[in-house]
Scaffold this motif. Structure first.
Motif, PDB file in Angstrom:
ATOM      1  N   GLU A   8       0.602  -1.270   0.024  1.00  0.00           N
ATOM      2  CA  GLU A   8       0.063  -0.002   0.062  1.00  0.00           C
ATOM      3  C   GLU A   8       0.907   1.186   0.077  1.00  0.00           C
ATOM      4  O   GLU A   8       0.486   2.337  -0.810  1.00  0.00           O
ATOM      5  CB  GLU A   8      -0.730  -0.046   1.276  1.00  0.00           C
ATOM      6  CG  GLU A   8      -1.915  -1.111   1.109  1.00  0.00           C
ATOM      7  CD  GLU A   8      -2.695  -1.295   2.396  1.00  0.00           C
ATOM      8  OE1 GLU A   8      -3.899  -1.898   2.513  1.00  0.00           O
ATOM      9  OE2 GLU A   8      -2.639  -0.416   3.472  1.00  0.00           O
ATOM     10  N   LEU A   9       1.867   1.152   0.614  1.00  0.00           N
ATOM     11  CA  LEU A   9       2.721   2.598   0.967  1.00  0.00           C
ATOM     12  C   LEU A   9       3.674   2.693  -0.406  1.00  0.00           C
ATOM     13  O   LEU A   9       3.717   3.663  -1.016  1.00  0.00           O
ATOM     14  CB  LEU A   9       3.980   2.332   1.982  1.00  0.00           C
ATOM     15  CG  LEU A   9       4.941   3.379   2.089  1.00  0.00           C
ATOM     16  CD1 LEU A   9       4.057   4.685   2.427  1.00  0.00           C
ATOM     17  CD2 LEU A   9       5.720   3.226   3.284  1.00  0.00           C
ATOM     18  N   ALA A  10       3.913   1.664  -1.049  1.00  0.00           N
ATOM     19  CA  ALA A  10       4.494   1.541  -2.463  1.00  0.00           C
ATOM     20  C   ALA A  10       3.857   2.303  -3.316  1.00  0.00           C
ATOM     21  O   ALA A  10       4.242   3.117  -4.373  1.00  0.00           O
ATOM     22  CB  ALA A  10       4.961   0.254  -2.909  1.00  0.00           C
ATOM     23  N   GLY A  11       2.380   2.297  -3.224  1.00  0.00           N
ATOM     24  CA  GLY A  11       1.550   3.109  -4.147  1.00  0.00           C
ATOM     25  C   GLY A  11       1.374   4.415  -3.823  1.00  0.00           C
ATOM     26  O   GLY A  11       1.035   5.265  -4.589  1.00  0.00           O
ATOM     27  N   LEU A  12       2.081   5.002  -2.614  1.00  0.00           N
ATOM     28  CA  LEU A  12       2.114   6.441  -2.361  1.00  0.00           C
ATOM     29  C   LEU A  12       3.199   6.993  -2.557  1.00  0.00           C
ATOM     30  O   LEU A  12       3.451   8.115  -2.992  1.00  0.00           O
ATOM     31  CB  LEU A  12       1.574   6.452  -0.729  1.00  0.00           C
ATOM     32  CG  LEU A  12       0.358   5.685  -0.536  1.00  0.00           C
ATOM     33  CD1 LEU A  12       0.167   5.835   1.018  1.00  0.00           C
ATOM     34  CD2 LEU A  12      -0.885   6.265  -1.395  1.00  0.00           C
ATOM     35  N   PRO A  46      -2.977   9.231  -0.383  1.00  0.00           N
ATOM     36  CA  PRO A  46      -2.543  10.170  -1.705  1.00  0.00           C
ATOM     37  C   PRO A  46      -3.493  11.305  -1.657  1.00  0.00           C
ATOM     38  O   PRO A  46      -4.771  11.377  -1.658  1.00  0.00           O
ATOM     39  CB  PRO A  46      -2.700   9.252  -2.903  1.00  0.00           C
ATOM     40  CG  PRO A  46      -3.235   7.943  -2.275  1.00  0.00           C
ATOM     41  CD  PRO A  46      -3.491   8.002  -0.779  1.00  0.00           C
ATOM     42  N   GLY A  47      -2.804  12.549  -2.138  1.00  0.00           N
ATOM     43  CA  GLY A  47      -3.376  13.864  -2.186  1.00  0.00           C
ATOM     44  C   GLY A  47      -3.098  14.327  -3.390  1.00  0.00           C
ATOM     45  O   GLY A  47      -2.257  13.974  -4.065  1.00  0.00           O
ATOM     46  N   PRO A  48      -3.870  15.297  -3.940  1.00  0.00           N
ATOM     47  CA  PRO A  48      -3.486  15.739  -5.086  1.00  0.00           C
ATOM     48  C   PRO A  48      -2.313  16.517  -5.234  1.00  0.00           C
ATOM     49  O   PRO A  48      -2.306  17.454  -4.917  1.00  0.00           O
ATOM     50  CB  PRO A  48      -4.765  16.433  -5.608  1.00  0.00           C
ATOM     51  CG  PRO A  48      -5.362  17.017  -4.457  1.00  0.00           C
ATOM     52  CD  PRO A  48      -4.925  16.033  -3.510  1.00  0.00           C
ATOM     53  N   ALA A  49      -1.162  16.711  -5.173  1.00  0.00           N
ATOM     54  CA  ALA A  49      -0.372  17.848  -5.270  1.00  0.00           C
ATOM     55  C   ALA A  49       0.898  17.949  -4.566  1.00  0.00           C
ATOM     56  O   ALA A  49       0.933  17.714  -3.326  1.00  0.00           O
ATOM     57  CB  ALA A  49      -0.937  19.258  -5.218  1.00  0.00           C
ATOM     58  N   ASP A  50       2.008  18.677  -4.961  1.00  0.00           N
ATOM     59  CA  ASP A  50       3.305  18.537  -4.484  1.00  0.00           C
ATOM     60  C   ASP A  50       4.197  17.658  -5.028  1.00  0.00           C
ATOM     61  O   ASP A  50       4.337  16.751  -4.726  1.00  0.00           O
ATOM     62  CB  ASP A  50       3.240  18.635  -3.060  1.00  0.00           C
ATOM     63  CG  ASP A  50       2.351  19.585  -2.439  1.00  0.00           C
ATOM     64  OD1 ASP A  50       2.529  20.878  -2.826  1.00  0.00           O
ATOM     65  OD2 ASP A  50       1.469  19.456  -1.528  1.00  0.00           O
ATOM     66  N   ALA A  51       5.258  17.679  -5.192  1.00  0.00           N
ATOM     67  CA  ALA A  51       6.259  17.331  -5.999  1.00  0.00           C
ATOM     68  C   ALA A  51       7.198  16.244  -5.873  1.00  0.00           C
ATOM     69  O   ALA A  51       7.436  15.727  -4.954  1.00  0.00           O
ATOM     70  CB  ALA A  51       7.011  17.859  -6.032  1.00  0.00           C
ATOM     71  N   ASP A 116      -2.723  11.169 -10.040  1.00  0.00           N
ATOM     72  CA  ASP A 116      -2.000   9.960  -9.731  1.00  0.00           C
ATOM     73  C   ASP A 116      -1.794   9.332 -11.223  1.00  0.00           C
ATOM     74  O   ASP A 116      -1.097   8.553 -11.514  1.00  0.00           O
ATOM     75  CB  ASP A 116      -2.826   8.700  -9.078  1.00  0.00           C
ATOM     76  CG  ASP A 116      -2.422   9.122  -7.447  1.00  0.00           C
ATOM     77  OD1 ASP A 116      -1.676   9.787  -7.222  1.00  0.00           O
ATOM     78  OD2 ASP A 116      -3.234   8.326  -6.761  1.00  0.00           O
ATOM     79  N   ASP A 117      -2.712   9.907 -12.394  1.00  0.00           N
ATOM     80  CA  ASP A 117      -2.438   9.263 -13.548  1.00  0.00           C
ATOM     81  C   ASP A 117      -1.707  10.037 -14.334  1.00  0.00           C
ATOM     82  O   ASP A 117      -1.422   9.702 -15.655  1.00  0.00           O
ATOM     83  CB  ASP A 117      -4.103   9.193 -14.286  1.00  0.00           C
ATOM     84  CG  ASP A 117      -4.624  10.740 -14.454  1.00  0.00           C
ATOM     85  OD1 ASP A 117      -4.188  11.481 -13.760  1.00  0.00           O
ATOM     86  OD2 ASP A 117      -5.428  10.934 -15.454  1.00  0.00           O
ATOM     87  N   HIS A 144       8.069   9.072 -15.179  1.00  0.00           N
ATOM     88  CA  HIS A 144       7.752   8.286 -13.902  1.00  0.00           C
ATOM     89  C   HIS A 144       6.358   8.504 -13.595  1.00  0.00           C
ATOM     90  O   HIS A 144       6.052   9.485 -13.510  1.00  0.00           O
ATOM     91  CB  HIS A 144       8.809   8.364 -12.804  1.00  0.00           C
ATOM     92  CG  HIS A 144      10.139   7.786 -13.097  1.00  0.00           C
ATOM     93  ND1 HIS A 144      10.404   6.457 -12.488  1.00  0.00           N
ATOM     94  CD2 HIS A 144      11.204   8.222 -13.891  1.00  0.00           C
ATOM     95  CE1 HIS A 144      11.946   6.226 -12.962  1.00  0.00           C
ATOM     96  NE2 HIS A 144      12.135   7.242 -13.688  1.00  0.00           N
ATOM     97  N   ALA A 145       5.606   7.255 -13.428  1.00  0.00           N
ATOM     98  CA  ALA A 145       4.208   7.479 -12.925  1.00  0.00           C
ATOM     99  C   ALA A 145       4.091   8.070 -11.700  1.00  0.00           C
ATOM    100  O   ALA A 145       4.904   7.836 -10.650  1.00  0.00           O
ATOM    101  CB  ALA A 145       3.615   6.110 -13.245  1.00  0.00           C
ATOM    102  N   VAL A 146       3.418   9.051 -11.515  1.00  0.00           N
ATOM    103  CA  VAL A 146       3.148   9.975 -10.184  1.00  0.00           C
ATOM    104  C   VAL A 146       2.922   8.870  -8.999  1.00  0.00           C
ATOM    105  O   VAL A 146       3.579   8.791  -7.915  1.00  0.00           O
ATOM    106  CB  VAL A 146       2.056  10.747 -10.264  1.00  0.00           C
ATOM    107  CG1 VAL A 146       1.701  11.287  -8.928  1.00  0.00           C
ATOM    108  CG2 VAL A 146       2.383  11.869 -11.131  1.00  0.00           C
ATOM    109  N   ASP A 147       1.971   7.817  -9.173  1.00  0.00           N
ATOM    110  CA  ASP A 147       1.599   6.650  -8.210  1.00  0.00           C
ATOM    111  C   ASP A 147       2.660   5.600  -8.409  1.00  0.00           C
ATOM    112  O   ASP A 147       2.571   4.652  -7.453  1.00  0.00           O
ATOM    113  CB  ASP A 147       0.324   6.372  -8.243  1.00  0.00           C
ATOM    114  CG  ASP A 147      -0.051   5.549  -9.771  1.00  0.00           C
ATOM    115  OD1 ASP A 147       0.971   5.443 -10.303  1.00  0.00           O
ATOM    116  OD2 ASP A 147      -1.264   5.180  -9.969  1.00  0.00           O
TER     117      ASP A 147
END
Length: 303
Positions: A8-12, A46-51, A116-117, A144-147
């Protein structure tokens, strides 16, 4: 931590990161950091934003493989056998003051909204030592994919050198060992907490503990370019580590001049380079030419 929690964390949570290969030195260091984070922190949402990537990949001098991959490097453990312990590195007040200024400038920037997409795009320039043949100078664009759950792409163009000019594409498979944008976003934004995690994660590594900790921080600067809060925290955490000095006439790997922060000696010496506005340019090993967020692989940021 059980496998389900880790998945689960790997996806974050480069670099740029960052790391493309699980054998890459920076991947190993970031894996250590993530182990420390996941010991104590609950799985972030996961939230929308920041880098980056870190994003990325985190490439080092003479640690770039033949196009288009970063070379693996083995972390060394410092063992003192008899004799006196090496002298502790001194804290440079000028370097601490500069890091504080850089942190303030970084924190004042706006973070982009990120889905995430989407993909984190980075463009770097560096050199690849072909041993007896000489040096290739190349540029590499990574997506690289964001997620971290989808494949990406590495596109390397040789600008000059014995291997000849040309562009090569390589698919980057989703790698659970690579640090994603979401993982960087989940890092502590308290300098003391981040310092503690980095220091713990680099225990036993070398050439010195201080250099290993600073190298880990440096591996995340590329990706943190899109995350002002995280970037500022990385600089403030670095200010707590002795051994950094200011270089007034530094130059990144693409020849851009600026002020530098150096640490390490001999072949292990590294220099982070900043322009007159204190924006991160990369290092004397790898220049960061561009970073952004795009909707698809192969696309470059607008502007």
């Amino acid at each position: 931590m059980n496998p389900t929690e880790r998945q689960e964390l790997a996806g974050l949570l480069p670099s740029p990161g960052a790391p493309v290969l699980s054998s890459d030195r920076m991947t190993l260091m970031e894996a250590h950091l993530m182990q420390e984070i996941t010991k104590e922190a609950p799985t972030p949402t996961p939230g929308p934003a920041d880098a980056s990537r870190v994003p990325p990949r985190r490439l080092r001098r003479a640690a770039l493989l033949a196009v288009p991959v970063a070379a693996a490097a083995v972390l060394t453990t410092v063992l003192t056998v008899g004799g006196e312990s090496p002298a502790e590195p001194a804290t440079d007040s000028e370097a601490v003051a500069l890091l504080d200024r850089i942190a303030k400038v970084t924190a004042a920037k706006d973070a982009p909204a990120v889905r995430d997409d989407q993909y984190v795009y980075t463009l770097i320039q560096g050199t690849d030592d072909l041993t007896d043949k000489g040096l290739d100078t190349f540029r590499r664009a990574d997506w690289h994919a964001v997620d971290g759950r989808r494949d990406g792409l590495a596109r390397t163009t040789v600008l000059s050198g014995p291997s000849g000019k040309g562009t090569t594409d390589m698919r980057l498979q989703a790698d659970p060992n690579a640090t994603t944008y979401r993982e960087l976003q989940a890092l502590p934004t308290d300098p003391g907490a981040l310092y503690d995690k980095v220091w713990s994660a680099t225990e036993g590594q070398g050439p010195t503990h201080e250099e290993a900790a600073l190298e880990m921080i440096g591996s995340m600067l590329e990706g943190a370019t899109l995350l002002p809060d995280v970037g500022a925290t990385l600089y403030r955490a670095a200010a707590r580590i002795p051994g950094i000095t200011v270089v007034d006439d530094a130059e990144d790997a693409s020849g851009r001049s600026g002020v530098g922060l150096a640490f390490g000696d001999g072949e292990d010496r590294q220099v982070w380079v900043f322009d007159k506005r204190l924006a991160y340019l990369g290092s004397d090993d790898v220049a960061l030419l561009d970073v952004g967020v795009v909707d698809r692989v192969g696309q470059a940021p607008a502007g």
